[in-house]
Design a protein around this motif. Structure first.
Motif, PDB file in Angstrom:
ATOM      1  N   ARG A 272     -42.460 -40.054 -32.043  1.00 32.13           N
ATOM      2  CA  ARG A 272     -42.697 -39.264 -30.832  1.00 32.13           C
ATOM      3  C   ARG A 272     -43.495 -38.006 -31.142  1.00 32.13           C
ATOM      4  O   ARG A 272     -44.370 -37.600 -30.367  1.00 32.13           O
ATOM      5  CB  ARG A 272     -41.370 -38.886 -30.183  1.00 32.13           C
ATOM      6  N   ALA A 273     -43.177 -37.384 -32.265  1.00 33.39           N
ATOM      7  CA  ALA A 273     -43.879 -36.157 -32.649  1.00 33.39           C
ATOM      8  C   ALA A 273     -45.355 -36.424 -32.903  1.00 33.39           C
ATOM      9  O   ALA A 273     -46.221 -35.647 -32.471  1.00 33.39           O
ATOM     10  CB  ALA A 273     -43.234 -35.557 -33.892  1.00 33.39           C
TER      11      ALA A 273
ATOM     12  N   ILE B   6     -41.104 -30.896 -34.992  1.00 34.42           N
ATOM     13  CA  ILE B   6     -40.311 -32.116 -35.161  1.00 34.42           C
ATOM     14  C   ILE B   6     -40.626 -32.786 -36.498  1.00 34.42           C
ATOM     15  O   ILE B   6     -39.726 -33.230 -37.208  1.00 34.42           O
ATOM     16  CB  ILE B   6     -40.542 -33.081 -33.988  1.00 34.42           C
ATOM     17  N   ILE B   7     -41.911 -32.846 -36.844  1.00 34.40           N
ATOM     18  CA  ILE B   7     -42.302 -33.500 -38.101  1.00 34.40           C
ATOM     19  C   ILE B   7     -41.753 -32.741 -39.301  1.00 34.40           C
ATOM     20  O   ILE B   7     -41.227 -33.339 -40.237  1.00 34.40           O
ATOM     21  CB  ILE B   7     -43.831 -33.651 -38.179  1.00 34.40           C
ATOM     22  N   THR B   8     -41.873 -31.419 -39.278  1.00 34.78           N
ATOM     23  CA  THR B   8     -41.404 -30.649 -40.432  1.00 34.78           C
ATOM     24  C   THR B   8     -39.878 -30.584 -40.499  1.00 34.78           C
ATOM     25  O   THR B   8     -39.315 -30.414 -41.578  1.00 34.78           O
ATOM     26  CB  THR B   8     -41.968 -29.206 -40.411  1.00 34.78           C
TER      27      THR B   8
ATOM     28  N   ILE C 191     -48.864 -29.428 -29.690  1.00 36.18           N
ATOM     29  CA  ILE C 191     -49.097 -29.473 -31.138  1.00 36.18           C
ATOM     30  C   ILE C 191     -47.958 -28.789 -31.887  1.00 36.18           C
ATOM     31  O   ILE C 191     -47.438 -29.318 -32.871  1.00 36.18           O
ATOM     32  CB  ILE C 191     -50.462 -28.843 -31.478  1.00 36.18           C
ATOM     33  N   VAL C 192     -47.557 -27.609 -31.426  1.00 38.36           N
ATOM     34  CA  VAL C 192     -46.464 -26.885 -32.079  1.00 38.36           C
ATOM     35  C   VAL C 192     -45.178 -27.702 -32.014  1.00 38.36           C
ATOM     36  O   VAL C 192     -44.437 -27.794 -33.005  1.00 38.36           O
ATOM     37  CB  VAL C 192     -46.277 -25.490 -31.444  1.00 38.36           C
TER      38      VAL C 192
ATOM     39  N   LEU D 285     -35.390 -35.230 -41.302  1.00 39.32           N
ATOM     40  CA  LEU D 285     -34.026 -35.747 -41.310  1.00 39.32           C
ATOM     41  C   LEU D 285     -33.014 -34.637 -41.060  1.00 39.32           C
ATOM     42  O   LEU D 285     -32.007 -34.851 -40.382  1.00 39.32           O
ATOM     43  CB  LEU D 285     -33.746 -36.458 -42.630  1.00 39.32           C
ATOM     44  N   ASP D 286     -33.270 -33.445 -41.576  1.00 35.46           N
ATOM     45  CA  ASP D 286     -32.332 -32.335 -41.354  1.00 35.46           C
ATOM     46  C   ASP D 286     -32.226 -31.987 -39.871  1.00 35.46           C
ATOM     47  O   ASP D 286     -31.144 -31.701 -39.365  1.00 35.46           O
ATOM     48  CB  ASP D 286     -32.774 -31.097 -42.141  1.00 35.46           C
ATOM     49  N   LEU D 287     -33.345 -32.014 -39.172  1.00 34.67           N
ATOM     50  CA  LEU D 287     -33.349 -31.746 -37.738  1.00 34.67           C
ATOM     51  C   LEU D 287     -32.538 -32.802 -36.996  1.00 34.67           C
ATOM     52  O   LEU D 287     -31.748 -32.479 -36.109  1.00 34.67           O
ATOM     53  CB  LEU D 287     -34.783 -31.705 -37.207  1.00 34.67           C
ATOM     54  N   VAL D 288     -32.708 -34.050 -37.358  1.00 34.76           N
ATOM     55  CA  VAL D 288     -31.971 -35.138 -36.707  1.00 34.76           C
ATOM     56  C   VAL D 288     -30.477 -35.021 -36.991  1.00 34.76           C
ATOM     57  O   VAL D 288     -29.650 -35.242 -36.099  1.00 34.76           O
ATOM     58  CB  VAL D 288     -32.533 -36.509 -37.156  1.00 34.76           C
TER      59      VAL D 288
END
Length: 175
Positions: A92-93, A40-42, A34-35, A45-48
């Motif tokens: 995926r998230a 990943i969701i939060t 879950i974490v 785009l910045d994470l990617v």
């Protein structure tokens, strides 16, 4: 019949440690999944973009700061590529998040070690293994990959502990 034998016949058997371990492992594995999904969701785009910059830097041997200067994030084609990658990561998230929520739910409902709950825990743990392994084997941050492998290993151990013989005997005595 003496009072002692009546008391032992009416008292419910104590829960085996293997069942308590299976429940705890299911919940801890679910929390890791879950974490990971929430991170990943939060990140979105910045994470990617961060992951993409790290990959380009690793492939070219250039520093991440220089890669960020070279990539034109305002270019519509580059934006479309990163948006596509962000969509893939988000899918995926949600999959690992959903599997984690179901694993936590079924793990907590497995307190009486019923056959149906043990099967549901096994199925959702297997889904967690699948979805978390996809995240763990792909490019990502250290936290994402680490949580994914914690979820994979936890799910494997959860499946094993769920089907230990003591749990089946406990379920039979409760019937």
């Amino acid at each position: 019949m003496s009072a002692v034998t009546e008391a032992t016949q009416t008292a419910s058997p104590s829960r085996p440690g293997s069942l308590t371990a299976a429940i705890g492992l299911a919940v801890l594995t679910a929390v890791a999944a879950i974490v990971n999904g929430v991170i990943i969701i939060t990140g979105g785009l910045d994470l990617v973009k961060e992951i993409g910059s790290e990959l380009i830097a690793a492939e070219t041997g250039v520093g991440e700061a220089e890669v960020a200067e070279v990539i034109d994030f305002d270019n519509p084609m580059v934006d479309a590529l990163f948006a596509e990658a962000a969509s893939t990561y988000e899918t995926r998230a949600y999959l690992v998040l959903g599997a984690g929520v179901l694993l936590a739910l079924f793990g907590l409902l497995m307190r009486k070690a019923g056959m149906a709950m043990r099967v549901l825990v096994t199925v959702t743990a297997a889904l967690t293994i699948l979805f978390a392994a996809v995240i763990g084997l792909d490019a990502g941050t250290t936290v994402m990959i680490g949580l994914a492998w914690v979820a994979v290993l936890g799910a494997v151990v959860t499946i094993v502990t769920t089907w230990l013989p003591a749990n089946g005997r406990y379920a039979k005595t409760l019937r």
